[in-house]
Design a protein around this motif. Sequence first.
Motif, short mmCIF file in Angstrom:
data_model
loop_
_atom_site.label_atom_id
_atom_site.label_comp_id
_atom_site.label_asym_id
_atom_site.label_seq_id
_atom_site.Cartn_x
_atom_site.Cartn_y
_atom_site.Cartn_z
N GLU A 64 0.83 -1.20 0.00
CA GLU A 64 0.00 0.00 0.00
C GLU A 64 0.87 1.26 0.00
OE1 GLU A 64 -2.59 3.18 1.45
OE2 GLU A 64 -0.73 2.42 2.32
N LEU A 65 2.01 1.17 0.73
CA LEU A 65 3.04 2.21 0.71
C LEU A 65 2.51 3.62 1.00
CD1 LEU A 65 5.18 0.98 -2.34
CD2 LEU A 65 5.69 0.72 0.10
N GLY A 66 1.58 3.70 1.93
CA GLY A 66 1.08 5.01 2.36
C GLY A 66 0.24 5.75 1.35
N GLN A 250 5.42 10.01 -1.39
CA GLN A 250 5.10 8.62 -1.08
C GLN A 250 6.28 7.84 -0.54
OE1 GLN A 250 4.02 6.16 -4.40
NE2 GLN A 250 3.17 4.55 -3.12
N TRP A 251 7.46 8.02 -1.11
CA TRP A 251 8.57 7.20 -0.66
C TRP A 251 8.94 7.52 0.79
CZ3 TRP A 251 13.38 8.53 1.18
CH2 TRP A 251 13.84 9.83 0.95
N SER A 254 5.94 6.06 2.82
CA SER A 254 5.99 4.60 2.80
C SER A 254 7.06 4.07 3.74
CB SER A 254 6.24 4.10 1.38
OG SER A 254 7.50 4.52 0.90
N TRP A 257 5.56 4.34 7.11
CA TRP A 257 4.58 3.29 7.35
C TRP A 257 5.25 1.94 7.55
CZ3 TRP A 257 -0.98 3.18 5.29
CH2 TRP A 257 -1.60 4.42 5.49
#
Length: 451
Positions: A64-66, A250-251, A254, A257
């Motif tokens: 899902e990686l946030g 995102q990175w 993620s 997370w």
Amino acid sequence: MKRIKKYLANFGLNEAVFYTVLGRLLQGVGGLLIVLMVSQFLSKQEQGYYYTFSSILAIQIFFELGLSGIIVQFAAHEMAHIKIDYDAASFLGNEKNLSRLSSLLKFTLKWFSYMSLILIIILIIAGFIFFGYFGEKSSGINWKSPWVIVSVSTSFSLIVNAILSFLEGIGKIKDVAKLRLFQIVTQLIVLALCFVLGMKLFAFPIANLLALLVSFLCIIFSAKLQLLKKLWEIPTIYKVNYKKEIFPLQWKISLSWISGYFIYQIFNPLIFIFEGSVAAGRMGMTLAVINGILLVSLSWINTRIPVFSNLIAKNEYSQLDKLFNRTVLQSTIISILGICIFIIGFFYLQYFNIEYYRRFLPLPLIIILSLGYVINQVISSLAIYLRSHKKEPLLVYSVVSAILICSSTFFMGKYFGIDGIVDGFTIIIAIICLPWSLHIFFNKKKEWHSK
């Protein structure tokens, strides 16, 4: 009735929060009933498998990686300049914002469709390796078929939750809260029925899968699908650029997370390895109640994410801070009250020597663990505020915290057992994580809002 609504509104309980909180309350109460049913219908060994299932399934975070939280924020930022015409089931606004919102929808569905296919393969393989190697081979527990089913449902949940996140982002917070409420009720009813029918470890996988199917059908056969179709048909002349806009955020999220997995989900698998399924079951059941309480209290914060994002998009920082401060206070009060009720209830079970208390951790460990989780709720609230700015300033903090807690859990668990795991976790959260996160919060807020 008006006075009641006004009073509830003053405490931050609007309709969206109401349905979300009601769902969390049902989930919490249902969770207590599930705890009783797990104690009644599963052996202590099966209880360990039941709760370790959940911890391993949490590796979906790696896929899902946030992105679900990012979808809510990006959609809400575009919706700040768009209105919905409910009569025509269409969107009104300038071409650029409409086009970008449409591109975000298409990206969301494609991304999660691919990830769900990969996830199901990884989950099945990971489960068979873990339980096949560390499980008690002489116990005769049937875990293989339930694991396959729960892997399928978990993978399918990626797609369903992605759609719900997008709907939240475009302002359908109340509708999504109602749908999640219906999903929770369905899952609890099916789960209870499966337990009563003696389906053992099959109960959770079947209940989870059916609840997701019901939610998906509710989306398909509703006006929300028509809105999504209209949005899908809008030409994507202007696109949300994944590499330039989403990926830089995102990175970082993620990694945060993924760090969260090693902070909060690593307990049960390591306890399962070091002390066996019975000890893992006690930790799992304790965490099930604590997390249920925090799910309710965090509803105050989570339902405000689109509102926070809208206020940030409009540079209305004074109103943002006022709303956030009030919401955090409300959320924290609810969590503390819930934990107190749990502790009193456990003391009652222990005092009257009711057998169920033996399925939980000892009372001192419950108190220490609860303290760590309440502090972490405050930290999570700060993170939500900061990430609503479409930025991730907590990357280094998250990674370092994960390394510290994961290392503490491994070494303390290996040499001091569950007591060491709980003490190490709470000490790190209180002494290192809280002051560090507060420092980042105040510095970044001052930096961003002074521009």
